[in-house]
Design a protein around this motif. Structure first.
Motif, PDB file in Angstrom:
ATOM      1  N   MET A 142       0.831  -1.198   0.000  1.00  0.00           N
ATOM      2  CA  MET A 142       0.000   0.000   0.000  1.00  0.00           C
ATOM      3  C   MET A 142       0.873   1.259   0.000  1.00  0.00           C
ATOM      4  O   MET A 142       0.631   2.176  -0.756  1.00  0.00           O
ATOM      5  CB  MET A 142      -0.923  -0.053   1.217  1.00  0.00           C
ATOM      6  CG  MET A 142      -1.837   1.134   1.316  1.00  0.00           C
ATOM      7  SD  MET A 142      -3.024   1.111  -0.028  1.00  0.00           S
ATOM      8  CE  MET A 142      -4.316   2.033   0.668  1.00  0.00           C
ATOM      9  N   ARG A 143       1.866   1.271   0.882  1.00  0.00           N
ATOM     10  CA  ARG A 143       2.751   2.429   0.962  1.00  0.00           C
ATOM     11  C   ARG A 143       3.538   2.612  -0.339  1.00  0.00           C
ATOM     12  O   ARG A 143       3.738   3.728  -0.798  1.00  0.00           O
ATOM     13  CB  ARG A 143       3.690   2.242   2.146  1.00  0.00           C
ATOM     14  CG  ARG A 143       4.330   3.482   2.607  1.00  0.00           C
ATOM     15  CD  ARG A 143       5.065   3.261   3.902  1.00  0.00           C
ATOM     16  NE  ARG A 143       5.373   4.537   4.484  1.00  0.00           N
ATOM     17  CZ  ARG A 143       6.090   4.707   5.538  1.00  0.00           C
ATOM     18  NH1 ARG A 143       6.582   3.678   6.170  1.00  0.00           N
ATOM     19  NH2 ARG A 143       6.334   5.910   5.999  1.00  0.00           N
ATOM     20  N   GLN A 144       3.993   1.513  -0.901  1.00  0.00           N
ATOM     21  CA  GLN A 144       4.735   1.558  -2.156  1.00  0.00           C
ATOM     22  C   GLN A 144       3.846   2.106  -3.279  1.00  0.00           C
ATOM     23  O   GLN A 144       4.300   2.911  -4.090  1.00  0.00           O
ATOM     24  CB  GLN A 144       5.248   0.148  -2.513  1.00  0.00           C
ATOM     25  CG  GLN A 144       6.033   0.075  -3.793  1.00  0.00           C
ATOM     26  CD  GLN A 144       7.367   0.792  -3.715  1.00  0.00           C
ATOM     27  OE1 GLN A 144       7.935   0.948  -2.644  1.00  0.00           O
ATOM     28  NE2 GLN A 144       7.849   1.250  -4.842  1.00  0.00           N
ATOM     29  N   GLN A 145       2.588   1.716  -3.298  1.00  0.00           N
ATOM     30  CA  GLN A 145       1.663   2.209  -4.324  1.00  0.00           C
ATOM     31  C   GLN A 145       1.450   3.714  -4.191  1.00  0.00           C
ATOM     32  O   GLN A 145       1.406   4.422  -5.188  1.00  0.00           O
ATOM     33  CB  GLN A 145       0.322   1.484  -4.219  1.00  0.00           C
ATOM     34  CG  GLN A 145       0.382   0.030  -4.636  1.00  0.00           C
ATOM     35  CD  GLN A 145      -0.928  -0.685  -4.351  1.00  0.00           C
ATOM     36  OE1 GLN A 145      -1.677  -0.301  -3.454  1.00  0.00           O
ATOM     37  NE2 GLN A 145      -1.194  -1.733  -5.110  1.00  0.00           N
ATOM     38  N   LYS A 146       1.319   4.190  -2.953  1.00  0.00           N
ATOM     39  CA  LYS A 146       1.151   5.629  -2.730  1.00  0.00           C
ATOM     40  C   LYS A 146       2.374   6.401  -3.201  1.00  0.00           C
ATOM     41  O   LYS A 146       2.254   7.450  -3.822  1.00  0.00           O
ATOM     42  CB  LYS A 146       0.900   5.913  -1.248  1.00  0.00           C
ATOM     43  CG  LYS A 146      -0.475   5.549  -0.782  1.00  0.00           C
ATOM     44  CD  LYS A 146      -0.664   5.939   0.675  1.00  0.00           C
ATOM     45  CE  LYS A 146      -2.063   5.634   1.152  1.00  0.00           C
ATOM     46  NZ  LYS A 146      -2.271   6.034   2.546  1.00  0.00           N
ATOM     47  N   ALA A 147       3.552   5.861  -2.908  1.00  0.00           N
ATOM     48  CA  ALA A 147       4.790   6.504  -3.333  1.00  0.00           C
ATOM     49  C   ALA A 147       4.872   6.552  -4.858  1.00  0.00           C
ATOM     50  O   ALA A 147       5.257   7.581  -5.439  1.00  0.00           O
ATOM     51  CB  ALA A 147       5.990   5.778  -2.747  1.00  0.00           C
ATOM     52  N   GLU A 148       4.506   5.482  -5.497  1.00  0.00           N
ATOM     53  CA  GLU A 148       4.544   5.433  -6.961  1.00  0.00           C
ATOM     54  C   GLU A 148       3.553   6.411  -7.576  1.00  0.00           C
ATOM     55  O   GLU A 148       3.865   7.089  -8.561  1.00  0.00           O
ATOM     56  CB  GLU A 148       4.284   4.009  -7.441  1.00  0.00           C
ATOM     57  CG  GLU A 148       5.445   3.080  -7.169  1.00  0.00           C
ATOM     58  CD  GLU A 148       5.146   1.619  -7.495  1.00  0.00           C
ATOM     59  OE1 GLU A 148       4.088   1.331  -8.088  1.00  0.00           O
ATOM     60  OE2 GLU A 148       5.986   0.776  -7.132  1.00  0.00           O
ATOM     61  N   ARG A 149       2.350   6.518  -6.995  1.00  0.00           N
ATOM     62  CA  ARG A 149       1.357   7.480  -7.498  1.00  0.00           C
ATOM     63  C   ARG A 149       1.856   8.911  -7.339  1.00  0.00           C
ATOM     64  O   ARG A 149       1.684   9.742  -8.228  1.00  0.00           O
ATOM     65  CB  ARG A 149       0.024   7.302  -6.782  1.00  0.00           C
ATOM     66  CG  ARG A 149      -0.806   6.171  -7.322  1.00  0.00           C
ATOM     67  CD  ARG A 149      -2.261   6.254  -6.889  1.00  0.00           C
ATOM     68  NE  ARG A 149      -2.423   6.360  -5.459  1.00  0.00           N
ATOM     69  CZ  ARG A 149      -2.665   5.347  -4.632  1.00  0.00           C
ATOM     70  NH1 ARG A 149      -2.771   4.134  -5.118  1.00  0.00           N
ATOM     71  NH2 ARG A 149      -2.803   5.538  -3.339  1.00  0.00           N
ATOM     72  N   LEU A 150       2.485   9.195  -6.197  1.00  0.00           N
ATOM     73  CA  LEU A 150       3.025  10.529  -5.972  1.00  0.00           C
ATOM     74  C   LEU A 150       4.110  10.850  -6.989  1.00  0.00           C
ATOM     75  O   LEU A 150       4.125  11.937  -7.569  1.00  0.00           O
ATOM     76  CB  LEU A 150       3.573  10.649  -4.550  1.00  0.00           C
ATOM     77  CG  LEU A 150       4.233  11.982  -4.216  1.00  0.00           C
ATOM     78  CD1 LEU A 150       3.258  13.138  -4.387  1.00  0.00           C
ATOM     79  CD2 LEU A 150       4.791  11.960  -2.811  1.00  0.00           C
TER      80      LEU A 150
END
Length: 74
Positions: free
Chosen positions: A1-9
């Protein structure tokens, strides 16, 4: 989840970069924002009043001093 947020940012920062900017991969700061030299007390007051008025203009508070993150009450 955290990795996905970082990638979206990172995707958002990459898409914010103007195509003409070849010296960077991402754009964090808003284009055109530059430091201004404050020349006198009147100019300082003008800038402070502008900053203090922003939460009022956005409708967050009725008076600048009501914004909890503001120095307007000081």
């Amino acid at each position: 989840m955290r990795q996905q947020k970082a990638e979206r940012l990172l995707q958002r920062l990459h898409s914010a970069k103007p195509a003409r900017k070849q010296d960077r991969e991402y754009q964090y700061w808003q284009e055109g924002v530059q430091a201004k030299l404050i020349l006198n007390e009147a100019m300082m007051r003008e800038k402070l009043d502008y900053i203090h008025a922003n939460p009022v203009k956005r409708g967050y508070v009725k008076l600048p001093r009501h914004w909890s993150y503001s120095s307007a009450a000081n």
